[in-house]
Design a protein around this motif. Sequence first.
Motif, short mmCIF file in Angstrom:
data_model
loop_
_atom_site.label_atom_id
_atom_site.label_comp_id
_atom_site.label_asym_id
_atom_site.label_seq_id
_atom_site.Cartn_x
_atom_site.Cartn_y
_atom_site.Cartn_z
N ASN A 87 -4.76 -28.16 -40.73
CA ASN A 87 -5.45 -27.92 -41.99
C ASN A 87 -4.70 -26.82 -42.74
O ASN A 87 -4.96 -25.63 -42.54
CB ASN A 87 -6.90 -27.50 -41.73
CG ASN A 87 -7.71 -27.34 -42.99
OD1 ASN A 87 -7.18 -27.21 -44.08
ND2 ASN A 87 -9.03 -27.32 -42.85
N PRO A 88 -3.75 -27.19 -43.61
CA PRO A 88 -2.88 -26.18 -44.24
C PRO A 88 -3.56 -25.29 -45.26
O PRO A 88 -2.97 -24.29 -45.67
CB PRO A 88 -1.78 -27.02 -44.90
CG PRO A 88 -2.41 -28.34 -45.15
CD PRO A 88 -3.38 -28.55 -44.02
N VAL A 89 -4.79 -25.63 -45.68
CA VAL A 89 -5.47 -24.78 -46.67
C VAL A 89 -6.47 -23.82 -46.02
O VAL A 89 -7.08 -23.01 -46.72
CB VAL A 89 -6.21 -25.63 -47.73
CG1 VAL A 89 -5.22 -26.45 -48.52
CG2 VAL A 89 -7.26 -26.53 -47.09
N LEU A 90 -6.62 -23.90 -44.71
CA LEU A 90 -7.68 -23.13 -44.06
C LEU A 90 -7.33 -21.65 -43.90
O LEU A 90 -8.20 -20.79 -44.00
CB LEU A 90 -8.01 -23.75 -42.69
CG LEU A 90 -9.16 -23.13 -41.90
CD1 LEU A 90 -10.45 -23.16 -42.71
CD2 LEU A 90 -9.35 -23.88 -40.59
N HIS A 91 -6.07 -21.34 -43.64
CA HIS A 91 -5.70 -19.96 -43.31
C HIS A 91 -4.73 -19.32 -44.30
O HIS A 91 -4.29 -18.20 -44.10
CB HIS A 91 -5.09 -19.90 -41.90
CG HIS A 91 -6.05 -20.27 -40.81
ND1 HIS A 91 -7.07 -19.43 -40.41
CD2 HIS A 91 -6.17 -21.40 -40.07
CE1 HIS A 91 -7.77 -20.02 -39.45
NE2 HIS A 91 -7.25 -21.21 -39.23
N SER A 92 -4.38 -20.03 -45.37
CA SER A 92 -3.51 -19.43 -46.39
C SER A 92 -4.33 -18.53 -47.30
O SER A 92 -5.56 -18.57 -47.31
CB SER A 92 -2.82 -20.53 -47.21
OG SER A 92 -1.89 -21.24 -46.44
N SER A 93 -3.64 -17.72 -48.09
CA SER A 93 -4.34 -16.82 -49.01
C SER A 93 -5.02 -17.63 -50.10
O SER A 93 -4.51 -18.68 -50.53
CB SER A 93 -3.36 -15.84 -49.64
OG SER A 93 -2.50 -16.50 -50.55
#
Length: 420
Positions: A87-93
């Motif tokens: 899930n690339p949007v879960l831990h980005s700023s």
Amino acid sequence: MNNENPMAEVATGGHVLVLDERSTGQEQLIAGMLGKQISAGGAVIVLGSSIEEPMLETLLDACHLAGREADLLVINPAKPATSHTYNPVLHSSPANIASQVMNFIANHDTNDIGSAGLLEAIIACLQLGNIPYSFLDLGMFVMKPDAIASLEGFIGEAFPASEELRALEAALLPFRDAEATICPSLLKAQYSGLAGSMCMLGTGRLGEIFNSYKPDLVLHEAIASGKVIYLAAPYIGRGAASSNLRRIVIANLADAVGRLADRELTPKVPALAVFTDAGGCNDPCVERLLAAESEQFLRVLISAPSLVDLGRESIDLREVCLSRARSLVFFRPNTEATAQLYLKFLSQDGGAGTGAMVERMLAFSATQYVAVTDGSHVQWGDARAAQPESKWAAADLPRPLRFFHEPLTGADQFTQTVPV
């Protein structure tokens, strides 16, 4: 030590740009570097638009020889059954996610801070509340006033004095009607098409991988623990929007390196990120990845056919690669003009023996190369390396165990989506 292939040594060097118009030599060079990296216990991230079977076999064999089969994670949207979740949007700023996600909207004005600001505020509130979310949730939030109002009420009770709540309230002002109610038509006017794009990424085969609240792959954790990752981020859609998913992955990787730097978690062996297609890193975030200070956490290798091809992809990307890569690796040029261009990076203008250098490059075999490091140190070598006969293939990949979520445990409590 592989004396014929010094570039494959993991203990030296920084960011690398590899140019090979035939691809034969760079494939062998990368295979040697991956084998050395894995045997040394370092993390690996291979990024491309699809899974290339020879590259996957290289990783499988190297992991087997090093006894690291359990470290291998494969993200393959083409084959969800044998893919891990990510899930690339879960831990980005929040700012990175919002700006990248907004690119899915056709004719989006990049200077329109208000539209991205609401999405950023929603993401910041979700992260503040430790509420997992997915692409699908982001698409639903900006189209469902009730979902945003529910999130606002939740954060208002749990974190009443938070900056995130104030930012959400401020971002909602342009979307409220005369009765101070969040207006569906105002949301639709700004975010038309976004829900559809997010649904595309959050349902079907893609959803089996990306629509997870507890993904197998969390990049900053994977790098810190030395995982071996093959991550296929395909082109989705057409035109300028087709590479948006890949840009989100780049932003996630840049944020992951930033997290490691903030926590001062320097690995014994810096991770190695390999971009098999220069188009996969055509994003401003690649500048953060190629910064000199990131080399202690992550070394980046970008491969391309030539400087001309790299320039066609993006002039800015070419300039960033040339200015920030510590080592430039040139395989056999197709023309004398290309050899003369390479020569500009290998010697001072008017240096002795330049004609002989051009002749030597033009006489290269498919696997011979010349590399220049830090602008002055020149090495001649051959990428041919003794590779083990492939014993493993994609068919040997086990089906990963899926984590199934209890309903209403994340952002689905507001958006009514169904996570995998």
